[in-house]
Enzyme design. Structure first.
Site, PDB file in Angstrom:
ATOM      1  N   TYR A 144      42.089  36.321  33.915  1.00  0.00           N
ATOM      2  CA  TYR A 144      42.882  35.599  34.904  1.00  0.00           C
ATOM      3  C   TYR A 144      42.369  34.170  34.944  1.00  0.00           C
ATOM      4  CZ  TYR A 144      44.730  34.275  39.516  1.00  0.00           C
ATOM      5  OH  TYR A 144      45.375  33.646  40.552  1.00  0.00           O
ATOM      6  N   ASP A 239      36.608  29.420  30.302  1.00  0.00           N
ATOM      7  CA  ASP A 239      36.861  29.465  31.749  1.00  0.00           C
ATOM      8  C   ASP A 239      35.605  29.994  32.444  1.00  0.00           C
ATOM      9  OD1 ASP A 239      37.534  30.050  34.334  1.00  0.00           O
ATOM     10  OD2 ASP A 239      39.482  30.934  33.856  1.00  0.00           O
ATOM     11  N   LYS A 267      34.327  27.514  42.231  1.00  0.00           N
ATOM     12  CA  LYS A 267      33.432  28.384  42.999  1.00  0.00           C
ATOM     13  C   LYS A 267      32.060  27.737  43.270  1.00  0.00           C
ATOM     14  CE  LYS A 267      35.999  32.431  41.460  1.00  0.00           C
ATOM     15  NZ  LYS A 267      36.805  32.880  42.578  1.00  0.00           N
TER      16      LYS A 267
HETATM   17  N1  HOZ Z   1      41.490  35.098  42.603  1.00  0.00           N
HETATM   18  C1  HOZ Z   1      40.384  35.462  43.397  1.00  0.00           C
HETATM   19  C2  HOZ Z   1      39.843  36.768  42.941  1.00  0.00           C
HETATM   20  N2  HOZ Z   1      39.521  36.830  41.562  1.00  0.00           N
HETATM   21  C3  HOZ Z   1      40.664  35.366  44.881  1.00  0.00           C
HETATM   22  C4  HOZ Z   1      41.318  36.514  45.546  1.00  0.00           C
HETATM   23  C5  HOZ Z   1      41.602  36.273  47.031  1.00  0.00           C
HETATM   24  O1  HOZ Z   1      41.011  35.416  47.668  1.00  0.00           O
HETATM   25  O2  HOZ Z   1      42.467  36.979  47.527  1.00  0.00           O
END
Ligand code: HOZ
Length: 427
Positions: A144, A239, A267
């Site tokens: 992702y 990434d 992050k």
């Molecule tokens: N995309 C993040 C998890 N891999 C954030 C998910 C969230 O804050 O709902």
């Protein structure tokens, strides 16, 4: 303190915010639970609006490597706050953080701050396309890279959690140039590059896949990406939004010893504030506007509060022995959880790189998204719910990683393992 404040907030939130949340996974839908609304956090603990305390292994999905409210970060934020919250103009703190990132990650010769991981990957891809004059993107199933249109193909995180193949609203034409291949399948990747390598603008990869649980790269996988992209003049984008400053100070690229052309961060470099960054080879980064023609911009980019939190966090990570200690804690946790599964005689497998880890309820060794999908999701939902009842806060999805922070003491991890033993025995 009123009972069930979380529930009533969720009830109200659903009338005002889609799904009651500002990012899908946190709605806890896939595990059949309601989200907890959080009121505060301290060290390894997070407290819900009803003042229940939980040991937190989400860590805001990765940034909180020092634990919550680390004194250095809070002090840096207070100092920055005294000078103003946003100027929309360059500041010294941006230069300092850029210097720290480039010093930590040698492949990053120049860096541009943005506001999220999504912005970082989206911008890196635009740069790769601009620099190569090609359109094709290669990614890997279950990885992702944020929610940009072109990347919502066989994606991990919320897309995997909610079991949706892509997203309405993304025209086919926007994903027509995205190819997704099985993670860790060197043969398929090489076949593709042999056939179409000269059309490929970039290959983007999570060096440790943390959005389908946790999948580690098999020996030679990352190196094969490096060799083929170099051969065909494509850009290799690493990434490191999750892994950067997490699995090692120099990120997964230092941990595994490979050199990408561009890297994306987020992050940890924001210390818990909204930040992303992309950077890499100077000749590529010089093509970003205003130095070059590849356009990318942001009103809040390089925000002084976010820079201050990032600088304080990166400084704290440089204390000698920091990563060794964190590794030991994460190892204690994963070993304890795997043993709990064994004692309960249920199929559990898991892996760890540094302080990020994943646990699957399957008897397969998980090297790909296909393998991850064999996990027993009903069992995971029961595990999640019962751990939460016992005060352990986990990501509400089989397809997310867990994070250990420097604030997680041996005792706290022992307490977690004891709870996991009880829970798994009843699964
Ligand atoms: N995309 C993040 C998890 N891999 C954030 C998910 C969230 O804050 O709902």
């Amino acid at each position: 303190m009123p009972i069930d404040t979380s529930k009533s907030l969720y009830h109200k939130a659903r009338t005002l915010i889609p799904g009651g949340v500002n990012s899908p996974v946190r709605a806890c839908k896939s595990v059949g639970a309601d989200p907890l609304f959080i009121s505060r956090a301290e060290g390894p603990f997070i407290y819900d609006a009803d003042d229940n305390r939980y040991i937190d292994y989400v860590g805001s999905w990765g940034p909180m490597i020092l634990g919550h409210r680390h004194p250095d970060v809070i002090a840096a934020l207070k100092a920055a706050l005294a000078s103003g919250t946003s100027f929309g103009a360059p500041t010294e703190a941006e230069v300092t953080l850029a210097e720290m990132v480039t010093a930590a990650v040698p492949s990053v010769e120049m860096v541009r701050m943005v506001n999220s991981g999504t912005e970082a990957t989206m911008s890196a891809i635009r740069l790769a396309r601009g620099a190569t004059g090609r359109d094709l993107i290669v990614k890997f199933d279950g990885c992702y890279h944020g929610h940009a249109d072109a990347l919502l193909v066989e994606a991990g995180s919320g897309v995997a959690t909610l079991n949706i193949p892509g997203s309405p609203g993304v025209p086919d034409a926007f994903t027509a140039h995205t190819l997704s291949l099985p993670y860790n399948d060197i043969d398929q990747f090489q076949r593709l590059m042999n056939e179409r390598g000269d059309e490929v603008a970039c290959v983007i990869v999570e060096p440790v896949a943390g959005n389908m649980g946790l999948v580690t790269p098999l020996e030679g996988f990352l190196q094969s990406l490096r060799v083929a992209t170099e051969k065909h003049g494509a850009v290799l984008i690493c990434d490191e939004v999750m892994t950067g400053f997490r699995v090692a100070y120099g990120g997964a690229q230092s941990y595994y010893g490979f050199t990408p052309d561009l890297s994306c961060f987020g992050k940890i470099i924001g210390g818990g504030l909204p930040v992303g960054a992309y950077g890499g080879r100077r000749d590529l980064m010089e093509q970003v506007a205003p130095q070059g023609g590849v356009y990318q911009a942001g009103t809040l980019s390089g925000n002084p509060l976010a820079m201050a939190a990032g600088i304080a966090t990166l400084n704290a990570l440089q204390v000698p022995g920091f990563y060794e200690k964190l590794d030991t804690a994460a190892d204690q946790l994963l070993t304890g959880l795997l043993n709990a599964g064994r004692k309960a005689d249920i199929p559990v497998t898991g892996k760890r790189v540094g302080s990020m880890l994943g646990l699957y309820f399957t008897d397969r060794i998980v090297n790909s998204f296909e393998d991850a999908k064999t996990a027993d999701l009903d069992r995971f939902s029961r595990y999640y719910a019962q751990m939460r009842t016992r005060g352990i806060y986990l990501a509400p999805s089989q397809f997310e990683a867990a994070f250990v922070s420097a604030a997680h003491s041996t005792d706290i991890i022992d307490e977690t393992i004891t709870d996991a033993e009880v829970v798994m025995a009843g699964l």
